[in-house]
Design an enzyme around this catalytic site. Sequence first.
Site, PDB file in Angstrom:
ATOM      1  N   HIS A 184     -26.411 -62.980 -19.961  1.00  0.00           N
ATOM      2  CA  HIS A 184     -26.304 -64.094 -19.009  1.00  0.00           C
ATOM      3  C   HIS A 184     -25.363 -65.196 -19.477  1.00  0.00           C
ATOM      4  O   HIS A 184     -25.397 -66.297 -18.938  1.00  0.00           O
ATOM      5  CB  HIS A 184     -27.694 -64.666 -18.723  1.00  0.00           C
ATOM      6  CG  HIS A 184     -28.571 -63.709 -17.977  1.00  0.00           C
ATOM      7  ND1 HIS A 184     -29.941 -63.888 -17.868  1.00  0.00           N
ATOM      8  CD2 HIS A 184     -28.276 -62.575 -17.296  1.00  0.00           C
ATOM      9  CE1 HIS A 184     -30.447 -62.885 -17.156  1.00  0.00           C
ATOM     10  NE2 HIS A 184     -29.465 -62.084 -16.803  1.00  0.00           N
ATOM     11  N   CYS A 250      -6.488 -76.795 -13.988  1.00  0.00           N
ATOM     12  CA  CYS A 250      -6.144 -76.486 -12.597  1.00  0.00           C
ATOM     13  C   CYS A 250      -6.869 -77.349 -11.575  1.00  0.00           C
ATOM     14  O   CYS A 250      -6.601 -77.238 -10.375  1.00  0.00           O
ATOM     15  CB  CYS A 250      -6.412 -75.006 -12.297  1.00  0.00           C
ATOM     16  SG  CYS A 250      -8.172 -74.595 -12.151  1.00  0.00           S
ATOM     17  N   GLY A 287     -40.358 -60.668 -25.323  1.00  0.00           N
ATOM     18  CA  GLY A 287     -40.429 -61.984 -24.708  1.00  0.00           C
ATOM     19  C   GLY A 287     -39.789 -62.116 -23.350  1.00  0.00           C
ATOM     20  O   GLY A 287     -39.351 -63.207 -22.983  1.00  0.00           O
TER      21      GLY A 287
END
Length: 342
Positions: A184, A250, A287
């Site tokens: 992630h 940008c 977990g």
Amino acid sequence: MSTSSTSPDPRSASSRAGLAGPAADVGRWFSTAARAGAPAAATPSARSILRMPAWGPVPGAEYGHLSSEAESAAALELLRGPPVTVLTGAGMSTDSGLPDYRGRDAVPRAPMTYQEFMGSDLSRRRYWARSTVGWEQFRTARPNAAHHLLAQLAPEPLDVTAVITQNVDGLHQEAGSDPVIDLHGRLDRVRCQSCDALSSRAGLHARLLQLNPELAARLPDLARDAARAPDGDAEVDRTSTFRYPPCPLCGGILKPDVVFFGESARREVVADAFAALEVSQALLVLGSSLTVQSGLRFVRAARKADKPVVILGDGPTRGDEHATARLHGRLDVLLRRWAGEA
């Protein structure tokens, strides 16, 4: 999908950068500590934005069980020797002071989605305001006993092909696990959504404090109040005047280099994770509640390939029905047993 005429234009540099005049005060719409049974709050425009349900402990679930030492030993035997892929979730980092979304002590909240972040200047103000506060807690986190124990269990008794983590804290690397696949992303990086340039979160944090001196002055007190909220979910009273910068290269929208709810993980990262699983002969889950498909798919893939799946953690997971062995308890306690048997 349509937008109302009053929605901020995502192509407008001043709008997307949060540098225009103060947006309308949205008050408690920004509350993340959702009340049980409360109706979903309306969005500030007609844009249809995906809303995740408030997360918290699983209703009716039992926590605090501890599997026996015999069960722990039997589970280890399933993993000893052949290559093993490890998948970890938020429960791995709770002892480092980073709360999870589904554990026993989790506070119900509705995390911001990718669609919400990208579709609304107000939402980006909200995210960066709370994230600036939450970063104070996040950046001081250090690996806990479970991180260190996992690193010590390789290469014997666990021949680990890779640690695939759903966490974004970098604590596995700091504890010595290698290789680590950040499924992630990493919260210590920022990615431009237009030019894809990566930059440092620490540098952006300093810039955010410069742009918002009133919040900066209150930061220590706000950080203490936010100590139990994951980064980006810290409660801040008002966010409508918060300012955030655009990409310096940008002018595009800057976003943490992490996968938001409603967003897909980067294809090349997912490919690396499945490659690690393919060369292993078992999967160990530590977990993770496996609530979202992002992690659950690896459990399903392992079982489809007839590979043992061992799940460790406190409380139920969505993958329990697929587990070859299921150990209950605190990760540091369970992993310490394995380290003692190594």
